[in-house]
Design an enzyme around this catalytic site. Structure first.
Site, PDB file in Angstrom:
ATOM      1  N   ASN A 161      -6.244  10.818   0.069  1.00 16.25           N
ATOM      2  CA  ASN A 161      -6.183   9.814  -0.993  1.00 16.25           C
ATOM      3  C   ASN A 161      -5.478  10.397  -2.221  1.00 16.25           C
ATOM      4  O   ASN A 161      -5.305  11.613  -2.342  1.00 16.25           O
ATOM      5  CB  ASN A 161      -7.595   9.389  -1.391  1.00 16.25           C
ATOM      6  CG  ASN A 161      -8.241   8.472  -0.368  1.00 16.25           C
ATOM      7  OD1 ASN A 161      -7.620   7.531   0.115  1.00 16.25           O
ATOM      8  ND2 ASN A 161      -9.496   8.761  -0.042  1.00 16.25           N
ATOM      9  N   ASN A 214     -14.229   4.499   7.907  1.00 18.76           N
ATOM     10  CA  ASN A 214     -14.473   4.740   6.484  1.00 18.76           C
ATOM     11  C   ASN A 214     -15.372   3.621   5.940  1.00 18.76           C
ATOM     12  O   ASN A 214     -15.462   2.548   6.534  1.00 18.76           O
ATOM     13  CB  ASN A 214     -13.145   4.872   5.727  1.00 18.76           C
ATOM     14  CG  ASN A 214     -12.215   3.695   5.931  1.00 18.76           C
ATOM     15  OD1 ASN A 214     -12.445   2.846   6.786  1.00 18.76           O
ATOM     16  ND2 ASN A 214     -11.155   3.624   5.162  1.00 18.76           N
ATOM     17  N   SER A 246      -7.669  -1.022   6.363  1.00 13.95           N
ATOM     18  CA  SER A 246      -9.024  -0.919   6.916  1.00 13.95           C
ATOM     19  C   SER A 246      -9.955  -1.893   6.207  1.00 13.95           C
ATOM     20  O   SER A 246     -10.892  -2.429   6.820  1.00 13.95           O
ATOM     21  CB  SER A 246      -9.541   0.518   6.845  1.00 13.95           C
ATOM     22  OG  SER A 246      -9.384   1.056   5.555  1.00 13.95           O
ATOM     23  N   CYS A 252      -5.041  -2.878   1.562  1.00 15.48           N
ATOM     24  CA  CYS A 252      -5.785  -1.824   2.248  1.00 15.48           C
ATOM     25  C   CYS A 252      -6.091  -2.345   3.646  1.00 15.48           C
ATOM     26  O   CYS A 252      -6.813  -3.332   3.813  1.00 15.48           O
ATOM     27  CB  CYS A 252      -7.080  -1.514   1.487  1.00 15.48           C
ATOM     28  SG  CYS A 252      -8.135  -0.326   2.340  1.00 15.48           S
ATOM     29  N   GLN A 267      -2.066   6.745  -0.309  1.00 12.18           N
ATOM     30  CA  GLN A 267      -2.439   7.722   0.723  1.00 12.18           C
ATOM     31  C   GLN A 267      -1.230   8.544   1.174  1.00 12.18           C
ATOM     32  O   GLN A 267      -0.110   8.032   1.219  1.00 12.18           O
ATOM     33  CB  GLN A 267      -3.001   7.023   1.994  1.00 12.18           C
ATOM     34  CG  GLN A 267      -4.480   6.692   1.937  1.00 12.18           C
ATOM     35  CD  GLN A 267      -4.747   5.434   1.147  1.00 12.18           C
ATOM     36  OE1 GLN A 267      -4.039   4.451   1.280  1.00 12.18           O
ATOM     37  NE2 GLN A 267      -5.764   5.454   0.292  1.00 12.18           N
ATOM     38  N   ASN A 270       0.898  -1.173   0.000  1.00 10.96           N
ATOM     39  CA  ASN A 270       0.000   0.000   0.000  1.00 10.96           C
ATOM     40  C   ASN A 270       0.935   1.220   0.000  1.00 10.96           C
ATOM     41  O   ASN A 270       1.716   1.415   0.935  1.00 10.96           O
ATOM     42  CB  ASN A 270      -0.854  -0.037   1.269  1.00 10.96           C
ATOM     43  CG  ASN A 270      -2.138   0.766   1.232  1.00 10.96           C
ATOM     44  OD1 ASN A 270      -2.850   0.782   2.236  1.00 10.96           O
ATOM     45  ND2 ASN A 270      -2.465   1.414   0.140  1.00 10.96           N
ATOM     46  N   GLU A 328      -9.820   0.790  -3.792  1.00 11.40           N
ATOM     47  CA  GLU A 328      -9.967   1.817  -2.753  1.00 11.40           C
ATOM     48  C   GLU A 328     -10.665   3.061  -3.259  1.00 11.40           C
ATOM     49  O   GLU A 328     -10.331   3.572  -4.342  1.00 11.40           O
ATOM     50  CB  GLU A 328      -8.586   2.232  -2.222  1.00 11.40           C
ATOM     51  CG  GLU A 328      -8.004   1.247  -1.260  1.00 11.40           C
ATOM     52  CD  GLU A 328      -6.831   1.850  -0.517  1.00 11.40           C
ATOM     53  OE1 GLU A 328      -6.752   3.102  -0.417  1.00 11.40           O
ATOM     54  OE2 GLU A 328      -5.984   1.074  -0.054  1.00 11.40           O
ATOM     55  N   CYS A 351      -6.690   4.852   7.809  1.00 15.97           N
ATOM     56  CA  CYS A 351      -5.757   4.151   6.925  1.00 15.97           C
ATOM     57  C   CYS A 351      -4.837   3.306   7.784  1.00 15.97           C
ATOM     58  O   CYS A 351      -3.883   3.809   8.383  1.00 15.97           O
ATOM     59  CB  CYS A 351      -4.955   5.123   6.070  1.00 15.97           C
ATOM     60  SG  CYS A 351      -3.781   4.259   4.994  1.00 15.97           S
ATOM     61  N   GLY A 352      -5.141   2.027   7.865  1.00 17.48           N
ATOM     62  CA  GLY A 352      -4.391   1.120   8.738  1.00 17.48           C
ATOM     63  C   GLY A 352      -2.959   0.939   8.293  1.00 17.48           C
ATOM     64  O   GLY A 352      -2.024   1.026   9.100  1.00 17.48           O
TER      65      GLY A 352
END
Ligand SMILES: N[C@H](CCC[C@H](N)C(=O)O)C(=O)O
Length: 293
Positions: free
Chosen positions: A67, A163, A226, A224, A47, A15, A215, A76-77
Site C-alpha cells: 500500500n 483482506n 476487492s 478498489c 498499490q 486505482n 482503502e 488487490c483486484g
C-alpha cells in the site's frame, strides 16, 4: 547490489498502480521505497504490485502487494488486472496463475481487452475478517458513525476477500457522505485488529451498485477491486442484488460475479501510463526516454 528494476505506472479504472518487475532478483520493494514513490506526485500510487519469480510449481509468478503507506495487502483486484495486462503485452499469453500471500489466483485477458481475476472465495466468519469481537452474523455488524439516535452510517456488512472489508449501505448519493472524514477513523477502529477497507454502497438499479472506498493504507481511491467484490458479495448475501453485479466506482465500471462454486470473479479494464526504472531500496526513479508523457 542489484541494479534498478523496471516499472510501469498503470491504473485499474483510476486505482493508481505501480507494476514493479522484480523477476530474476532476490531483493524486495522496501516500505521506504513505497513511501518515497507515493510522496512524489508523478509516481503517486495506491498499490505497488511487485512481480517476483514463481515460488510454487504451476504458478507464473509470486506477487507482493504494498500500500501507499508501505504496509502490505493480501489482495488487490485492480492491480492484478494491471499485472495481467503488462505480462500479456510482454508474453502474448492471456491466462495466468499468480501466487500471493493470500493464496493462488487465476486471471485472464479477454479478446476485448477486459481482464477477469478470480479473487477466490469470500469469508464471513468474524475471526476470518478479522473483527475483534464476536459477531455471529456478519451480514450486519454493530458499528455506527454520527449521533447515537441519528447515525449517518450504521450496521455495515463485513467480508474478507483475503483482506478485510466493511460495507455501509446508504440510501442517498454516495458523494453526499464525508468518507474522507469518516474513513481514517473507521479504518483504525478497535473493532478491526488488522484495520479495514471502508466502502459506502448504494443500490442504484437491479443488480447495480454505486460505491466509494476508503482503502486501508491508501486512503480515498477512485476504485478498489476487492471492495467491489466484497460489496457485491455482501449485496447478494443480504438479498439486495443477485450474484452477478455491475458496479460503478468513481473511476469507472466493474463487474463482479459470485459463482456457484463460491469463487468471486472481478472483471474490468486496465491502462498503461508510462514506464521507468527505480531503486527498490530507496524509491529513486527515472522515466524511460521513449515512454509516453
Ligand atoms: N485496490 C485494491 C485493494 C487494496 C487493498 C488494500 N488497501 C488493503 O487491503 O490493505 C483492489 O483493487 O483490490
Amino acid at each position: 547490489m542489484p541494479g534498478p528494476a523496471p516499472f510501469a505506472k498503470m491504473n485499474g479504472i483510476g486505482n493508481e498502480i505501480i507494476v514493479a518487475d522484480m523477476r530474476g532478483r532476490a531483493d524486495r520493494v522496501s516500505p521506504q521505497a513505497a513511501l518515497a514513490l507515493a510522496a512524489d506526485p508523478a509516481t503517486h500510487f495506491d498499490q505497488i504490485m511487485a512481480i517476483h519469480d514463481a515460488r510454487t510449481a504451476g504458478t507464473d509468478n509470486f506477487i507482493e502487494i504494498l500500500n501507499a503507506d508501505g504496509s502490505s495487502a493480501q489482495a488487490c483486484g485492480n492491480g492484478t488486472r494491471c499485472v495481467v495486462q503488462a505480462l500479456a503485452a510482454e508474453t502474448g499469453k492471456s491466462v495466468f496463475t499468480f501466487e500471493t500471500v493470500a493464496g493462488i489466483l487465476n486471471a485472464r485477458q479477454h479478446e476485448d481487452g477486459l481482464i477477469s481475476v478470480d479473487m477466490g472465495k469470500p469469508r464471513f466468519g468474524w475471526q476470518d475478517i478479522p473483527l475483534s469481537e464476536e459477531f455471529r452474523d456478519t451480514r450486519m455488524i454493530e458499528l455506527q458513525v454520527g449521533p447515537i439516535d441519528a447515525p449517518v452510517l450504521h450496521s455495515p456488512s463485513a467480508v474478507s476477500m483475503g483482506n478485510p472489508h466493511v460495507i455501509f449501505w446508504v440510501d442517498k448519493d454516495v458523494w453526499s457522505y464525508e468518507l474522507d472524514r469518516f474513513g481514517p477513523m473507521l479504518e483504525h477502529h478497535p473493532l478491526f485488529p488488522e484495520r479495514a477497507n471502508i466502502t459506502i454502497a448504494q443500490v442504484t438499479g437491479p443488480d447495480h451498485l454505486t460505491i466509494r472506498t476508503w482503502e486501508r493504507g491508501a486512503g480515498l481511491t477512485r476504485a478498489c477491486g476487492s471492495a467491489a467484490c466484497a460489496a457485491a458479495v455482501a449485496a447478494a448475501r443480504t438479498r439486495r442484488t443477485g450474484r452477478s453485479v455491475a458496479l460503478t466506482a468513481p473511476g469507472g465500471p466493474l463487474h463482479v460475479e459470485w459463482r456457484d462454486d463460491d469463487h468471486v470473479v472481478l472483471t474490468g479494464a486496465a491502462e498503461w501510463e508510462f514506464s521507468g526504472s527505480f531503486d527498490p531500496a530507496t524509491g529513486a526513479w527515472q522515466r524511460d526516454e521513449e515512454s509516453a508523457a
